[in-house]
Structures are given as C-alpha cells and as structure tokens.
Enzyme design. Structure first.
Site, mmCIF file in Angstrom:
data_model
loop_
_atom_site.group_PDB
_atom_site.id
_atom_site.type_symbol
_atom_site.label_atom_id
_atom_site.label_comp_id
_atom_site.label_asym_id
_atom_site.label_seq_id
_atom_site.Cartn_x
_atom_site.Cartn_y
_atom_site.Cartn_z
ATOM 1 N N ARG A 1 47.066 31.882 -14.446
ATOM 2 C CA ARG A 1 46.276 32.616 -15.458
ATOM 3 C C ARG A 1 46.479 34.125 -15.281
ATOM 4 O O ARG A 1 46.679 34.854 -16.248
ATOM 5 C CB ARG A 1 44.791 32.257 -15.306
ATOM 6 C CG ARG A 1 44.485 30.839 -15.756
ATOM 7 C CD ARG A 1 43.055 30.415 -15.430
ATOM 8 N NE ARG A 1 42.802 29.089 -15.978
ATOM 9 C CZ ARG A 1 41.905 28.240 -15.512
ATOM 10 N NH1 ARG A 1 41.149 28.562 -14.479
ATOM 11 N NH2 ARG A 1 41.742 27.067 -16.072
ATOM 12 N N ASN B 1 36.668 19.391 -7.619
ATOM 13 C CA ASN B 1 35.947 20.599 -7.184
ATOM 14 C C ASN B 1 34.644 20.267 -6.472
ATOM 15 O O ASN B 1 34.061 19.216 -6.733
ATOM 16 C CB ASN B 1 35.638 21.461 -8.418
ATOM 17 C CG ASN B 1 36.815 22.319 -8.815
ATOM 18 O OD1 ASN B 1 37.480 22.898 -7.962
ATOM 19 N ND2 ASN B 1 37.072 22.390 -10.109
ATOM 20 N N ARG C 1 31.555 25.700 -9.497
ATOM 21 C CA ARG C 1 32.249 24.572 -8.852
ATOM 22 C C ARG C 1 31.458 24.107 -7.623
ATOM 23 O O ARG C 1 31.398 22.923 -7.329
ATOM 24 C CB ARG C 1 33.667 24.990 -8.468
ATOM 25 C CG ARG C 1 34.536 25.319 -9.687
ATOM 26 C CD ARG C 1 35.877 25.892 -9.253
ATOM 27 N NE ARG C 1 36.752 26.202 -10.371
ATOM 28 C CZ ARG C 1 36.815 27.404 -10.962
ATOM 29 N NH1 ARG C 1 36.063 28.401 -10.553
ATOM 30 N NH2 ARG C 1 37.660 27.607 -11.958
ATOM 31 N N HIS D 1 38.905 28.842 -4.714
ATOM 32 C CA HIS D 1 39.100 28.473 -6.129
ATOM 33 C C HIS D 1 37.692 28.434 -6.721
ATOM 34 O O HIS D 1 37.077 27.387 -6.837
ATOM 35 C CB HIS D 1 39.798 27.122 -6.250
ATOM 36 C CG HIS D 1 39.890 26.627 -7.674
ATOM 37 N ND1 HIS D 1 40.497 27.347 -8.680
ATOM 38 C CD2 HIS D 1 39.427 25.504 -8.261
ATOM 39 C CE1 HIS D 1 40.409 26.682 -9.812
ATOM 40 N NE2 HIS D 1 39.759 25.554 -9.587
#
Ligand code: NAD
Length: 300
Positions: free
Chosen positions: A151, A120, A88, A175
């Site tokens: 998740r 991102n 990312r 993230h």
C-alpha cells in the site's frame, strides 16, 4: 519443480481469495480448503474448480485438518475478522482459541511444512503458532506488513508518478496501529526521498497515515479486505516453491525483542533463511520498540 500441495484453513473472504490467486498464478499442483462451515467451503471449492481449466493446478478439494497436515505449505486464514471500528488486536481472545485448536488439530504436522499465519492479530498469533506447532521457527511466519508495504509503495508511486518497481520502501513493526515507515531507508531507484521536493514531511506523514488506515477504509466500504493479502500470500508461496531467496517483510520472531513483528527477511524453500535488519535511525528503532511492547502484551 517439485509438486506443491497447499492447504488453506479458513475459506472465508481471505481464504477463498488466496485459493483463487494461487490457482491463477499456477502456484500449487493441489489445493485443500478446510473450514468448520463445510457447506460454504464446498461452495468455494466448486466455484474455484471452474477456474482449473485456466490453470496448472490439478485438484482443489475440501479436506479435514488431518489431511491438511501433510501439505507443503499450510496457510491459516480462519477466525473472526474486524468489523468497522474494531482494531486487529480486538480479535485476539477469540482468534487465539481458534488458532490453538487448528494447530493442535493439524498435529503431527509434516515436519517440512511451512505455515503462514494470516489471521489477525497476525503478530501475536504467529508467535503462538511458532510455540504450538513443534516446527522449527524458520518454518512459521505471518503475513505481517507485506500488505501495508505494498500500500505504501502504491501511494508513493502515485504521488511521484514513478512505477512501483523503482520504489524501495517498507512498513515495519506491528501489522496494526503501531506500524511505522522507516523513511531513512526508503529510496526511488537509489535516489533518496529527500531529493523529491514534493515529499515534504507533511506529505510523508499523510502517506504513512493513509497506508495505516487503508484497511479500515476498505472494511468501512465492503466489510472485508481480501485481494491484497491474497496477492502477498501467493508471493510468499512463490518464493518458497521456487527457492527465490527474495527479501520480503513478514511477521517473524525477532530475538532482541522476543516477539514476532514485521522485519525484512530472506524467504527460501526452507522458509526464513535469514533476517536482513536494516540500519534504522534512533527514532525508527524507538518506533520498532513501541510496536514490540504492544505485541508483547498479547503474548500467549
Ligand atoms: P471470514 O469471516 O470471511 O472467514 C473466516 C472463516 O474462518 C469462516 O469461513 C469461518 O467459518 C472459518 N473458521 C472459523 N473458525 C474455524 C476453525 N476453527 N477451523 C476452520 N475454519 C474456521 O473472515 P475473512 O475476511 O476471511 O478474514 C479471516 C482472517 O484474516 C481475519 O482474522 C482477518 O482479520 C484476517 N486478515 C488478515 C489480513 C492480513 O494482512 N494479515 C488481511 C485481511 C484479513
């Protein structure tokens, strides 16, 4: 409930999936889509309009940033996405320019608007949007590790054969690749994970690693991820519109580290109402510091 107008900037895989989820969950009275690719954007608007019959949403239209600035919630999902093998953070230079031009094009922004950054790398871009938007910090946040957290809970649910609603666990930090799971605060309906024999350290490591790599796995198969983040963003919108004050992980400015990274916060109609930082072990705090140090390298 007050009428809610939601603008989505970027009508790619993610923006279109967010619009679709918002329509089917009846979360907006009107939705605006904005994209530099006007033909594709119109195609998405026309396709999505076929779902309005099944929704309380009244309108979905293509608009310009100069109209999107009036929305109650502005979701930014424009920019380049990861290609197989890219991290990312590799998207930073290009997407920084795109987010800067979008925020500047949105100004002056409705002073009560809430901005949700999805593009991102979401952590440094949330920091950038907080700086540029002229809105109070609590009105600007990023989708962060909410998706990774879902998740994680799914993996725990299938490993333990326990329904997802009983599982309380988070992914925190970036993230991205330095994210981590603070296992010390995870529990299943109040029962600590240490009481589940099958959750050996190896199994927990595997779950954390599968969680971290899931986006890469999906991108390798179909080139993009969209449905999960769309469900997360719709849940943020629901919390704002209904003033739910729910605790959700998101990318938000954390003063001790002076960066945006994912921590649990309370989300209400005015945006972030407070940070609810859990007590972490020394090792987990170290992992949070590590994420912060990586994100800091990308600060504007
Ligand atoms: P995509 O290529 O399908 O769509 C991006 C869209 O942005 C395109 O339609 C493009 O025309 C548009 N765009 C580019 N510059 C623009 C500008 N200046 N103004 C308006 N529109 C512009 O990509 P995607 O798969 O939808 O992903 C979008 C972003 O979301 C990526 O950065 C991706 O990494 C990110 N993403 C984030 C999460 C998360 O959990 N935060 C999850 C999935 C994807």
């Amino acid at each position: 409930m007050k009428q809610s107008t939601i603008a989505i900037i970027g009508a790619g895989y993610v923006g279109a999936a967010i619009a679709h989820t918002l329509v089917l969950r009846n979360l907006a009275s009107a939705i605006m889509l904005v994209d530099i690719d006007k033909k594709k954007c119109q195609g998405e608007v026309d396709d999505l309009s076929d779902t309005l019959f099944f929704s309380n949403t009244s309108f979905i239209k293509q608009e310009e940033l100069t109209m999107a600035r009036h929305a109650d919630i502005i979701i930014i999902a424009a920019g380049i996405a990861q290609k197989p093998g890219q991290t990312r953070l590799d998207l930073f230079t290009t997407n920084k320019k795109i987010i800067s031009s979008i925020i500047n094009g949105l100004k002056p922004i409705n002073p009560e608007a809430i901005i949700i950054i999805v593009t991102n790398p979401v952590d440094p871009l949330t920091g950038l949007a907080q700086e540029l938007s002229d809105l109070p910090r609590n009105q600007v946040f990023g989708s962060g590790t909410f998706l990774d957290t879902q998740r994680l809970c799914n993996f725990l649910s299938s490993t333990l054969q326990v329904g997802r609603s009983a599982i309380s666990a988070y992914v925190l930090g970036e993230h991205g690749d330095s994210q981590f799971v603070p296992w010390s605060i995870a529990h299943i309906n109040g029962t600590p994970l240490s009481r589940f024999e099958q959750l050996t350290p190896v199994v927990l490591d595997n779950i954390a690693s599968q969680t971290k790599h899931k986006a890469y796995d999906i991108i390798a198969c179909k080139g993009a991820t969209a449905f999960g983040v769309a469900a997360c963003v719709a849940t943020y919108c629901q919390a704002i519109i209904f003033d739910q004050r729910v605790v959700l992980p998101m990318s938000y400015y954390y003063e001790p580290f002076k960066v945006c990274l994912s921590i649990p916060v309370v989300l209400a109609k005015q945006g972030v109402s407070k940070i609810l930082m859990p007590s972490l072990t020394d090792q987990e705090l170290e992992a949070l510091h590590h994420s912060a140090a990586i994100i800091k390298q990308y600060n504007a």
